[in-house]
Write an enzyme that holds these catalytic residues in place. Structure first.
Site, PDB file in Angstrom:
ATOM      1  N   SER A   1      17.628  -6.209   3.193  1.00  0.00           N
ATOM      2  CA  SER A   1      17.989  -5.098   3.194  1.00  0.00           C
ATOM      3  C   SER A   1      19.367  -5.200   3.118  1.00  0.00           C
ATOM      4  CB  SER A   1      17.390  -4.846   4.739  1.00  0.00           C
ATOM      5  OG  SER A   1      18.130  -3.464   5.027  1.00  0.00           O
TER       6      SER A   1
ATOM      7  N   THR B   1       0.602  -1.183  -0.101  1.00  0.00           N
ATOM      8  CA  THR B   1       0.155   0.140   0.060  1.00  0.00           C
ATOM      9  C   THR B   1       0.795   1.155  -0.146  1.00  0.00           C
ATOM     10  OG1 THR B   1      -0.084   0.004   2.426  1.00  0.00           O
ATOM     11  CG2 THR B   1      -2.007  -1.094   1.058  1.00  0.00           C
TER      12      THR B   1
ATOM     13  N   TYR C   1      16.827  -5.470  13.555  1.00  0.00           N
ATOM     14  CA  TYR C   1      16.365  -5.477  12.173  1.00  0.00           C
ATOM     15  C   TYR C   1      17.265  -6.261  11.362  1.00  0.00           C
ATOM     16  CZ  TYR C   1      15.163  -3.323   7.676  1.00  0.00           C
ATOM     17  OH  TYR C   1      14.970  -3.231   6.396  1.00  0.00           O
TER      18      TYR C   1
ATOM     19  N   GLY D   1       6.202  -1.519  -2.527  1.00  0.00           N
ATOM     20  CA  GLY D   1       5.247  -2.533  -2.888  1.00  0.00           C
ATOM     21  C   GLY D   1       3.985  -1.678  -3.808  1.00  0.00           C
TER      22      GLY D   1
END
Length: 248
Positions: free
Chosen positions: A137, A15, A150, A19
């Site tokens: 990433s 959204t 992360y 993406g």
């Protein structure tokens, strides 16, 4: 005939940012696309931007219950899939000594556990010759302060790409990963809400990137679609799209 005519695609985390740009390119190419997101504001904005030709679904990428419901919805809408893009994720900045268990769990639930079970639940719908792309990433290969949880989660995801590729190869499904460097997406505001710190960190990253700029969602989307449809002799790889940050 348009390039993606009648291709059936699910984008988890579709959204905004990478993406959403990927969804727009697929729709322009004739694909049928279902995108997911969590916030109602994001869902409404995405529906407005990509129009009624796309299916926009509220779904939490961390929730196995939601993933079960998503797989059922995708089967109802499309029957089978040609491409699954697992893109949901974001980073939380925290020094090692200030990283809480809640932060650690959030990073691994969203960036590793969720994608693992998304592949488990949706890959049975993918046609032979189809593909999966995971968003990893550069933090999984670079030592970056304040991003240990992360980076660790994304490193797990990068390894999943290899494992899934090996396991799904007999079904004719390719699995690859795209590895973005710093990119101009709305997720930056969520990851670094303090505007002064955000400006400082972005300036520092730009200085460190060999190409001296941030990437764009469109540049990442092009790489995703290359892996999804054109890279027919590639599986298990991670493609860095980071202005040379992880390579030079």
């Amino acid at each position: 005939m348009r390039k993606f005519e009648n291709k059936k695609v699910v984008i988890i985390g579709g959204t905004s940012g990478i993406g959403l740009s990927t969804a727009k390119m697929l729709l322009d190419g004739g694909a049928r696309v279902l995108v997911t997101g969590r916030s109602q504001a994001g869902l409404d904005l995405a529906q407005k931007e990509i129009g009624e030709n796309a299916i926009v679904v509220s779904s939490d990428a961390r929730s196995l219950t939601d993933l079960d419901a998503l797989a059922a919805r995708a089967k109802t809408e499309f029957g089978t899939l040609d491409f699954l893009f697992i893109n949901a994720g974001f980073s939380l900045f925290a020094p090692l000594e200030q990283t809480t268990e809640a932060t650690f769990d959030e990073m691994f639930n969203l960036n590793a556990k969720g994608p693992f079970f998304a592949v488990q639940k949706l890959s049975p719908l993918i046609n032979s010759g189809g593909s999966i792309v995971l968003t990893t990433s550069t933090a999984n290969v670079k030592g970056m302060p304040m991003l240990a949880a992360y980076g660790g989660a994304k490193a797990a995801l990068r390894n999943f790409a290899r494992m899934f590729a090996a396991e799904l190869l007999p079904r004719g499904i390719r699995v690859n990963a795209v590895s973005p460097g710093p990119t101009e997406t709305p997720i930056v505001d969520k990851s670094i809400p303090d505007k002064d710190m955000q400006a400082h960190l972005i300036a520092q990253m730009i200085a460190d990137i060999p190409m001296k700029r941030l990437g764009t969602p469109e540049e990442l989307a092009k790489a995703v679609l290359f892996l999804a449809f054109d890279a027919t002799f590639m599986t298990g790889v991670e493609l860095p799209v980071d202005g040379g940050w992880s390579q030079l």
